[in-house]
Each structure stands twice: as structure tokens, then as C-alpha cells.
Design an enzyme around this catalytic site. Structure first.
Site, PDB file in Angstrom:
ATOM      1  N   SER A 165       0.980  -1.146   0.059  1.00  0.00           N
ATOM      2  CA  SER A 165       0.066   0.005  -0.068  1.00  0.00           C
ATOM      3  C   SER A 165       0.931   1.172   0.109  1.00  0.00           C
ATOM      4  CB  SER A 165      -0.970  -0.028   1.201  1.00  0.00           C
ATOM      5  OG  SER A 165      -0.148  -0.124   2.214  1.00  0.00           O
TER       6      SER A 165
ATOM      7  N   LYS B 270      -1.980   2.413  11.308  1.00  0.00           N
ATOM      8  CA  LYS B 270      -1.070   3.473  10.653  1.00  0.00           C
ATOM      9  C   LYS B 270      -1.209   4.918  11.144  1.00  0.00           C
ATOM     10  CE  LYS B 270      -0.980   0.947   6.238  1.00  0.00           C
ATOM     11  NZ  LYS B 270      -1.504   0.647   4.853  1.00  0.00           N
TER      12      LYS B 270
END
Ligand code: ADP
Length: 889
Positions: A748, A791
Site C-alpha cells: 500500500s 497506521k
């Protein structure tokens, strides 16, 4: 009646031949020098004897070819025999005659003379050649030696014979004497020895026969000794067994088996078993009664009966159905976990209403150490059931679940039944740990067996191979756990109600440590009297009471002081110390390692306490003695400060994530999601003269190569907008590198790479306080990613101001703690152009990109802003995140 030879017509031939009566022998051959008793019954034979007695007592002894022939004709009789001398003749009352004869010399029948009463034949004595020489001596010697060996094996020959044999020097005589003793030689062979006139040849033949005999005897002996050994062994066992029983009887233990059987009967009478199990046990017991108590089969049966009798067939614990109490217990045992707790309570409510364990089975999914097992334990406590845990990690054999059939040696029931036996009730909370770690191979598929176990339709008659009986599992409350959903076999997933437990934030970890882990570890290390710790627990629980994860925004300082000023608690950890442990000594989603580190500190303190105590006792320490009641000796540390942590735990294992000092060209902050939570992932790009190669290095996950290519292609497609030369790509090589060694969950980093590449090509630095995550398409669209919460936590921890997040991930912001959300600026990007605008450090982005693209939505202070309006209260803010606005510190 006597027959006399008529002398007148005596056909005695001339030239050494003379007429002699013949005694036909059955089954025996008489050799010269041999004295034998013979029983004579046939009339013709008795007549022949009479005839011999009336003359010089000589008679020819020749064998019949077939012993069974009763009335032999001349051709039925061997032509060579032995002239015998009658030593004694005795008439027996039954009319038969017993005669003792001694063989004199060999003779050959020339012809039979006519006589009706007995056989009369013309007999010619045989003259044997006399032989002398070394050869015959050697032969003699070897025959004697062989005979000696033969005697040793054949016990029927008296050993004195050996002495007699040694004295015989004449080869012919030796042969004739020996042959008599070779009892098992066949009649034909004997006859052939008799007919062999040459003594050398006769001895050789004899040697041959003897050797063959010896061989047979040796084999016989071997067989005999083997049989004997076996006999001896079984006799010995029998004897010892008998002896043991006798001893047991003496000691009063004889009836142990009997009393054991009685005990089984008693247990059986007391136990309430299902009908099938009862009849099975009775059958086995009957078999057992007929067996040798010490035999292996008896042990197998005994074991089986024991298993059946020990299993909880009808033993239950009374489950409580008080939902409020259940909630209290779940809250008491665990900090936070609001959603999972709610789901669990809903589940329990349904179970209560339907009064049966029905419907899907709970499956707690989350990284290690987030409290899956301990939640299941709490459910057991809250529902008043026993708790059993069975780890399925690495189980690949169906038999581990279902057991082995009893025909296998050492067979046992499967682990499921074993666990139930251990727990003792048939309605426990049964935790099947790590269902995602099972694997299947040629030994069968354990998942298939598990399907049956977890299916309420089928598990009322679960059949274990060992028990071979149906066991009702329908009252068991199964709970499963897994680290990831992916690993759970699809058919199994269908039966499960998934409850996800995500990683803890630092704040949650801090709270868990303060409220649960530290008191527990202090107690485990014996550093606090248990009552004191309970009091501390209660006090802290009262003061820190908050059942929503959002309430974690309550000021920490208050929390910690409250917990640690409890007078009974002898050792305190400061908040800063716990934070230091969390940041520098653990890197995990859960709190397992944190608990271990705290445990490590507690043990070290415990050691100090004991050492100090011995010093005091030795009188070497003149410190003020408070006595052991406080749990600590004088002079011991009572508060663990941040600075103390390295003293106990050593050099920090993990350094804090730090931002680089200034905005750099080609260096971008990405965000990655690892098994221990989120982390910053820097991406470096260097442009060097070359031929259009794209190189990507670092610890890469699959798909990153493709991501990098997509990013590059996108930049090339924007070449004109970005003001790059048309053929810029042919003159350079682009090197993308991920310097940090970070295992990453899925690619990602598309937008991160695109930003670094654009920055390197345009020579515009990337803002150091911006981090980003998102996948990229060739057209530059930003694709959603996983692990957003982790994250954002990582970005927050590292001191990032702005995080660029795929717009499609907006819904995931609900899960992000308000505290974190309110301290970050989160930009919801749809296109990579937006990313570049935000990330590249240019004073006027419109000058670079034009103003065509719509500006993205963004969150600031936990509120949604649109590009045109300032903080709009009525906008669609993800609902739970606004619980506690203004909690920013
Ligand atoms: P898992 O089964 O998810 O791997 P465990 O249930 O074994 O993790 O949890 C590890 C330790 O962390 C246990 O001692 C547990 O009590 C503690 N723990 C985890 N989460 C919490 C929580 N929310 N509150 C209190 N203790 C917790």
C-alpha cells in the site's frame, strides 16, 4: 516237533559251500560279532532253529526285503546274510521261541535247497580281503573320531562304547561293530553295509552315514534347545506369575483385582451413563473379568473403562444467566474492548433466550496478546461454566481431534474428549485456540472434524474413534480464536460469528498495564500482600471507571496517581516508566510482551528484596527495619521511575520513530501495517543518469515491484503537467529504496513511491511532517488500504502533522481513537495529484499542477472541513469519533 536233516540227501556242496537252515529276519540285520536276542514266531523259522540246534547250532540270518511279508519266498530275502551261532534257545509258553544268536561271518546264499519245513540254502562264506597301510589307519582314526562326535550327540549310546571302539584295530570288525550302534540307519543302508565286502569301502560308507546322522542330530539338537528355551520362558513366566499371586495372597493383595473389579462396578453403579455407554462398559467389564489381570489386553480394557467412567456424561455446572453480572465480570477483567464486550453480551442474551447453544460460534479474531483467551476465560466466569482451552495450532491429523481406534497400541481419545475429561463437566466454555493455524495433510483434515464439533445439528452425537460411543457436545459453549481471518477454512468461517479485536493504542496499553498487568505481576512476584492488591484493584477500578474506549481520553495523570497512591500498594510504576517500557522494550499489537517486561522488573525487585532481607538478618545493614509486613525492606525502591527502566530491562530494544530533520528531495514518509501494529515506512528515490531502468530495493513484499511500476507510469503520464521533458525517461535510471527493515502487510505504498519519484524528478523536497498511505492505479487514482487505525496511531506516535489517507477509507476513521484523530490533520485523497499537492513542498501548488482538481476533504481537530467552508458542525463526521471533542492535550 523236530525236523532232522536227512543226511543221505544232504546237498552240501563242495568248494566251501554248505547247506544251512535260514532264519528270515524282519527289520533287523545281524552283523558278525553281534549278539542279538530274537523272538521267533513263524513256524518255518522255528523249524529252521530246531534244525540248527540239532546240528552245529549254525543258522543263516538274512533279512527279508520287506518286513511285512509274512510268508516270504526266496526272492523276498536278501542274498547276503550272516552265519549265526545259537547261544541259547528258550521256548516261551505261547509257543514262540526266544533265541540268542551271535553273528559269526558273512555268507552269501548260493541257492535255495528244496525243503518244505523251513528254508534250507546252500551258503558260501565270504572271504574278506585283509587290508593294511597308512591309509586304512587314517580312515580308522577318522571313523573313530566321527563316532565319538556322534556319541556325544546321541545320548542313547553308552559312553563305554567309545573305550571298546578304541581297542578295535581290525577295520572290518570296527565297521560291523559301529553299524550296530547307528540306530537310525534304514534297513536298506544297513544291508548295503553288510554287502560291502571290502572293509575300506565299508568304513567309508559308514563314515558317510555317520556324518549324515551327525548333521541331522545337530539340527535336532538346535531345534530342541530352541523349543526348550521357549518352554522354559513360558514356564518361568507362569511360575513367576503363580509366585506373585501367592505373594499377593500372603500380603492380602491377591484380591486386588477382585477389589478393582468391585470398585469399577461401584463406580458404574454411581455414574449415570447414557444407555449405549452403559451397555458398552458392562460388556467390556465382563470381558475383563475373564482375563488374566496382568495381561496387556486387560490393561487396554481397564483403560477404556476408566476413560468412559471418568468422562463427564451428565455432570454439569449450573450456568448463570444474569446478564448484568456477566457485564460486570467482563468489565472487571478487561479494560476497554467496548465493541467485543457488547457483541459477547448480545450473544449471551440470545443463548439465554433460546436456552440452548445455538447458532454460530463466537470467533475472536485479532493479533496475539489482545486478550482473546482472557476474554473467553471471562465469559466462562460470567456464565458460571468451567473453562477448557485446546490449542489447534499445528494440528494436522484428524485423529488428534477424533482419537485413534482402540485397535492401535497406545490408542487414546482425541484431544477434545481428553480436555472434557480434565474439566469434569459437560457444559464448559471450550476455547478452540488458533483455528487459523490448523493444516491438513494425508492424515485427514482436522477442519472437517471440527466442523462436526461446531455444528449444533451434529454435535449432539460426536463420535470419538477411541470411545466408539456418541458423546453429546451440544451443551458445550465453543469459542474459537484466530489471528487472521484468512487462515480459517472457508466452510468453518460460515459457522463462526467473527468478533474482531484490533491492536491496542499506546494509551490503552498504558491503562491495561496500570490497572491489570502491574498489580497482577506484583502479586505473582510476591511483592504485594494479595488483600492489598485487591484493595488497590478495587480502588483503581472505582476511580478509573469508564466503559467506553473513548473515555480513555480522560487525563492520564489522574489515573496513575490514583492507582499508585493506594497505601497498601508497596511498589509503584510511574506513567512515564510504563510508557518507556511500551515504546522502547515492546513492539506488539497486544500486551503480552509488555506484561512479560513488567514481570521481569517485578522479579528483579523481588530478588533485591530477598537479598536485602538476608543482609538485614545478618546484621550488616543498619537500616531502619519496617518488617516484612509491608512487603519491602527498608532502602528498597518504592517507585519505578522512567530512569529506572533501563536499570532493570537493559538497553532499550526499540528506538522511537523519528522524523528526519528537514524536507528532503525524494524522501517520503509512508505508513505500514505490521503484525505488531503500524509503523512509519520511509521511501527513498534517487534519479541517476541511465537508460530508463526502474530499480526497487529493500525488504519488499510481493506486489511492490508492480506498485513501483504503476507509480512510475503514472508520473510519466503526467509528464507535461509536471513540466518534465518529453523523453526524460530515456536518460535516467530511477532507484526506489525502502531503507527500513519492516515486514509489511500487503502493498500500500503506491502513492508514497509516486511522491518520492515526482519529488526526485522535479527536485522539489517532500514535506517531512506529512505521511501517507494508499495504493495507486495507472490513472493515479488512490485505492483504499487496510490497517488505517494502526497506521494513524503510528503517524501520531512519530509526530506527523498531516496524514494523506485514501478517501474510500473514510469509514475506517470511526475506529480511530478521538485522541489521535483530534491531534492529526487527515486529508482524504482521491487522486495522486492531490497527494503531490499536499506532500511536495512548493509555495504555490496551483502554479505547478494548475487548479483543475478539486481540493480534498480533510479532518482537523476531529472535525470535517471542506475546501470551501470552515469547520462545519453539521457535516458527516464519523459518529463515535466526536464523543469527546476537545480532549486534546
Ligand atoms: P491472546 O489470547 O489474544 O493472544 P491473551 O488473552 O493471552 O491474548 O492476553 C495476554 C495478556 O494480556 C493476558 O494476561 C490478558 O489478561 C492481558 N490483556 C489483554 N487485553 C487486556 C485488556 N483489555 N484488559 C486487561 N488485560 C488484558
Amino acid at each position: 516237533m523236530f525236523f532232522h536233516r536227512n543226511n543221505d540227501d544232504d546237498p552240501r556242496p563242495s568248494g566251501g559251500a554248505r547247506p544251512l537252515p535260514l532264519l528270515p529276519l524282519r527289520d533287523i540285520i545281524v552283523f558278525p560279532h553281534m549278539v542279538v536276542p530274537l523272538f521267533v514266531g513263524r513256524e518255518r523259522s522255528i523249524n529252521a532253529l530246531e534244525e540248527a540246534m540239532s546240528h552245529d547250532k549254525e543258522i543263516l540270518l538274512a533279512a527279508q526285503r520287506k518286513a511285512k511279508t509274512n510268508d516270504p519266498a526266496p526272492e523276498d530275502i536278501f542274498p547276503v546274510g550272516t552265519i549265526g551261532k545259537i547261544i541259547q534257545l528258550l521256548r516261551l509258553p505261547d509257543g514262540t521261541v526266544k533265541v540268542l544268536v551271535e553273528g559269526a561271518e558273512r555268507a552269501r546264499i548260493r541257492r535255495f535247497l528244496p525243503n518244505e519245513d523251513f528254508f534250507l540254502c546252500e551258503v558260501e562264506e565270504v572271504v574278506e580281503p585283509s587290508i593294511v597301510g597308512v591309509e586304512i589307519d587314517a580312515l580308522l582314526r577318522s571313523v573313530k573320531n566321527t563316532f565319538e562326535a556322534y556319541v556325544k550327540l546321541n545320548k542313547r549310546i553308552p559312553p563305554e562304547m567309545l573305550v571298546t571302539i578304541q581297542t578295535i584295530g581290525d577295520p572290518s570288525r570296527l565297521a560291523d561293530t559301529l553299524v550296530v550302534h547307528l540306530s537310525s540307519i534304514k534297513l536298506d543302508d544297513r544291508q548295503s553295509v553288510l554287502e560291502t565286502l571290502n572293509p575300506t569301502k565299508r568304513l567309508e560308507r559308514l563314515l558317510e552315514l555317520m556324518n549324515a546322522e551327525i548333521e541331522i542330530l545337530q539340527v535336532e539338537k538346535k531345534i530342541r534347545s530352541r523349543v526348550k528355551k521357549q518352554m522354559e520362558k513360558s514356564q518361568k513366566e507362569y511360575y513367576l506369575n503363580e509366585q506373585m499371586q501367592a505373594i499377593q495372597k500372603e500380603l492380602g493383595e491377591k484380591d486386588e483385582f477382585k477389589s478393582e473389579l468391585e470398585e469399577i462396578e461401584e463406580r458404574l453403579a454411581k455414574k449415570s451413563l447414557p444407555r449405549e455407554a452403559l451397555s458398552q462398559v458392562k460388556k467390556e467389564l465382563k470381558k475383563l473379568k475373564m482375563m488374566q489381570p496382568m495381561s496387556a489386553e486387560a490393561a487396554v480394557i481397564r483403560n477404556y473403562i476408566d476413560w468412559v467412567l471418568c468422562l463427564p456424561w451428565s455432570e454439569t455446572s449450573e450456568p448463570t444467566q444474569d446478564l448484568l453480572e456477566a457485564q460486570r465480570i467482563l468489565d472487571e477483567d478487561h479494560y476497554g474492548l467496548k465493541k467485543p464486550k457488547e457483541r459477547i453480551l448480545e450473544y449471551l442474551a440470545v443463548q439465554t433466550l433460546v436456552e440452548k447453544n445455538q447458532g454460530p460460534v463466537l470467533c475472536l479474531v485479532g493479533p496475539p496478546g489482545v486478550g482473546k483467551t482472557s476474554l473467553a476465560k471471562s465469559i466462562a466466569r460470567a456464565t458460571g461454566r468451567e473453562f477448557v482451552r485446546l490449542s489447534l495450532g499445528g494440528v494436522r491429523d484428524e485423529a488428534e481431534i477424533r482419537g485413534h481406534r482402540r485397535t492401535y497400541i497406545g490408542a487414546l481419545p482425541g484431544r477434545l474428549i481428553q480436555s472434557l475429561k480434565r474439566c469434569g463437566t459437560n457444559n464448559p466454555v471450550f476455547l478452540l485456540d488458533e483455528v487459523d493455524k490448523m493444516s491438513s495433510d494425508f492424515r485427514g483434515d482436522p477442519a472437517a472434524a471440527l466442523l462436526e464439533v461446531l455444528d449444533p445439528e451434529q454435535n449432539a452425537s460426536f463420535s470419538d474413534h477411541y470411545l466408539d460411543l456418541d458423546y453429546d457436545l451440544s451443551d458445550v459453549m465453543f469459542i474459537t480464536t484466530a489471528n487472521t481471518l484468512n487462515g480459517i477454512p472457508i466452510p468453518l468461517q460460515d459457522r463462526l460469528e467473527i468478533i474482531e479485536l484490533s491492536s491496542y493504542t499506546d494509551f490503552e496499553k498504558l491503562n491495561i498495564a496500570m490497572r491489570y498487568l502491574i498489580p497482577r505481576q506484583l502479586e505473582a512476584a510476591g511483592l504485594t500482600p494479595s488483600e492489598a492488591s485487591r484493595a488497590a484493584d478495587a480502588a483503581s477500578a472505582a476511580l478509573l471507571d469508564d466503559d467506553s474506549p473513548r473515555a480513555t481520553d480522560a487525563p492520564i495523570a489522574q489515573t496513575t496517581t490514583a492507582a499508585m497512591t493506594t497505601p497498601e500498594q508497596p511498589i509503584e510504576f510511574t506513567e512515564a516508566a510504563v510508557r518507556a517500557i511500551i515504546h522502547h522494550y515492546t513492539r506488539e499489537s497486544g500486551v503480552r510482551s509488555l506484561e512479560r517486561q513488567i514481570g521481569g522488573i517485578c522479579r528483579k525487585i523481588a530478588r533485591k528484596v530477598v537479598e536485602q532481607r538476608s543482609l538485614v538478618q545478618q546484621g550488616e545493614a543498619n537500616a531502619d527495619k519496617h518488617g516484612p509486613a509491608s512487603g519491602l525492606e527498608a532502602g528498597m525502591p518504592r517507585t519505578i521511575e522512567r530512569e529506572d527502566v533501563p536499570v532493570y530491562l537493559g538497553v532499550p530494544k526499540f528506538l522511537p520513530e523519528k522524523l528526519h530533520d528537514r524536507d528532503e528531495v525524494g524522501l517520503t514518509n509512508g505508513l505500514a501495517y505490521t503484525s505488531y501494529g503500524g509503523t512509519l515506512l520511509e521511501c527513498e528515490v534517487a534519479i541517476v543518469p541511465g537508460k530508463g531502468k526502474l530499480v526497487i530495493t529493500g525488504l519488499l513484499e510481493k506486489g511492490m515491484q508492480e506498485s513501483a511500476q504503476a507509480a512510475m507510469s503514472y508520473i510519466r503520464s503526467r509528464q507535461r503537467v509536471l513540466g518534465l521533458d518529453e523523453d526524460f525517461y530515456h536518460k535516467i535510471d530511477c532507484h526506489v529504496h525502502f531503507p527500513e527493515f519492516v515486514p509489511k502487510d500487503g502493498p500500500s505504498a503506491g502513492v508514497t513511491m509516486a511522491t518520492s519519484i515526482a519529488s526526485a524528478l522535479l527536485k522539489i523536497p517532500v514535506r517531512r511532517n506529512v505521511a501517507m498511505t494508499g495504493e495507486i492505479t495507472l490513472r493515479g487514482r488512490v485505492m483504499p488500504i487496510g490497517g488505517l487505525k494502526e497506521k494513524l496511531l503510528a503517524a501520531h506516535r512519530a509526530g506527523i502533522d498531516t496524514v494523506l489517507v485514501p478517501a474510500e477509507n473514510r469509514k475506517d476513521l470511526r475506529d480511530v481513537p478521538t485522541r489521535v484523530l483530534s491531534e492529526l490533520r487527515i486529508v482524504l485523497v482521491e487522486h495522486t495529484d492531490q497527494v503531490l499537492r499536499e506532500a511536495l513542498s512548493v509555495s504555490d501548488p496551483d502554479a505547478l499542477f494548475g487548479d483543475s482538481r478539486e481540493a480534498p476533504l480533510e479532518y482537523r481537530d476531529g472535525k470535517l472541513y471542506t475546501p470551501t467552508r470552515a469547520a462545519s458542525e453539521d457535516e458527516d463526521v464519523p459518529e463515535p469519533t466526536v464523543d469527546a471533542p476537545g480532549a486534546r492535550q
